[in-house]
Design a protein around this motif. Structure first.
Motif, mmCIF file in Angstrom:
data_model
loop_
_atom_site.group_PDB
_atom_site.id
_atom_site.type_symbol
_atom_site.label_atom_id
_atom_site.label_comp_id
_atom_site.label_asym_id
_atom_site.label_seq_id
_atom_site.Cartn_x
_atom_site.Cartn_y
_atom_site.Cartn_z
ATOM 1 N N MET A 26 0.813 -1.218 0.000
ATOM 2 C CA MET A 26 0.000 0.000 0.000
ATOM 3 C C MET A 26 0.850 1.273 0.000
ATOM 4 O O MET A 26 0.329 2.360 -0.213
ATOM 5 C CB MET A 26 -0.950 0.006 1.201
ATOM 6 N N GLN A 27 2.142 1.156 0.177
ATOM 7 C CA GLN A 27 3.012 2.324 0.087
ATOM 8 C C GLN A 27 3.274 2.715 -1.364
ATOM 9 O O GLN A 27 3.737 3.813 -1.644
ATOM 10 C CB GLN A 27 4.336 2.055 0.815
ATOM 11 N N ASP A 28 2.947 1.828 -2.298
ATOM 12 C CA ASP A 28 3.158 2.061 -3.728
ATOM 13 C C ASP A 28 1.905 2.696 -4.342
ATOM 14 O O ASP A 28 0.848 2.063 -4.397
ATOM 15 C CB ASP A 28 3.467 0.726 -4.412
ATOM 16 N N PRO A 29 2.008 3.958 -4.809
ATOM 17 C CA PRO A 29 0.829 4.635 -5.379
ATOM 18 C C PRO A 29 0.222 3.895 -6.574
ATOM 19 O O PRO A 29 -0.997 3.891 -6.744
ATOM 20 C CB PRO A 29 1.351 6.010 -5.809
ATOM 21 N N GLU A 30 1.043 3.245 -7.374
ATOM 22 C CA GLU A 30 0.516 2.502 -8.531
ATOM 23 C C GLU A 30 -0.300 1.294 -8.074
ATOM 24 O O GLU A 30 -1.335 0.980 -8.663
ATOM 25 C CB GLU A 30 1.656 2.072 -9.461
ATOM 26 N N TYR A 31 0.162 0.626 -7.032
ATOM 27 C CA TYR A 31 -0.597 -0.496 -6.480
ATOM 28 C C TYR A 31 -1.946 -0.009 -5.963
ATOM 29 O O TYR A 31 -2.976 -0.641 -6.201
ATOM 30 C CB TYR A 31 0.187 -1.196 -5.363
ATOM 31 N N ARG A 32 -1.943 1.131 -5.258
ATOM 32 C CA ARG A 32 -3.203 1.675 -4.726
ATOM 33 C C ARG A 32 -4.173 2.021 -5.851
ATOM 34 O O ARG A 32 -5.381 1.789 -5.721
ATOM 35 C CB ARG A 32 -2.932 2.893 -3.854
ATOM 36 N N LYS A 33 -3.664 2.547 -6.953
ATOM 37 C CA LYS A 33 -4.542 2.870 -8.096
ATOM 38 C C LYS A 33 -5.163 1.605 -8.669
ATOM 39 O O LYS A 33 -6.365 1.572 -8.971
ATOM 40 C CB LYS A 33 -3.755 3.610 -9.180
ATOM 41 N N ARG A 34 -4.347 0.553 -8.818
ATOM 42 C CA ARG A 34 -4.881 -0.712 -9.340
ATOM 43 C C ARG A 34 -5.888 -1.329 -8.369
ATOM 44 O O ARG A 34 -6.921 -1.852 -8.773
ATOM 45 C CB ARG A 34 -3.745 -1.700 -9.625
ATOM 46 N N LEU A 35 -5.568 -1.259 -7.079
ATOM 47 C CA LEU A 35 -6.474 -1.795 -6.064
ATOM 48 C C LEU A 35 -7.799 -1.040 -6.076
ATOM 49 O O LEU A 35 -8.870 -1.653 -6.050
ATOM 50 C CB LEU A 35 -5.824 -1.728 -4.685
#
Length: 72
Positions: A26-35
């Protein structure tokens, strides 16, 4: 709130790692966007990305200004 999101994803089989692994992801902004896109697509969340960020992303310590401190 983050732990509830993790539990939902874990229980549904969408995340198989530990809660600590999830916090790291969750520290990765790209992961949060995909999530965010995934939970909206599944109908589990209806807010926009900003609402998602405000609800689930823990603010970094020291990232806010203490209004009681002088700004000299």
């Amino acid at each position: 709130m983050l732990e509830q999101l993790y539990q939902g994803l874990y229980n549904d089989g969408h995340f198989t790692g530990s809660f600590q692994d999830f916090q790291t992801k969750m520290q990765d902004p790209e992961y949060r966007k995909r999530l965010h896109a995934g939970v909206v697509s599944d109908g589990d969340f209806s807010g926009d990305f900003t609402v998602f960020e405000n609800k689930f992303v823990e603010k970094q310590a020291g990232s806010t200004v203490d209004p009681t401190m002088s700004q000299s």
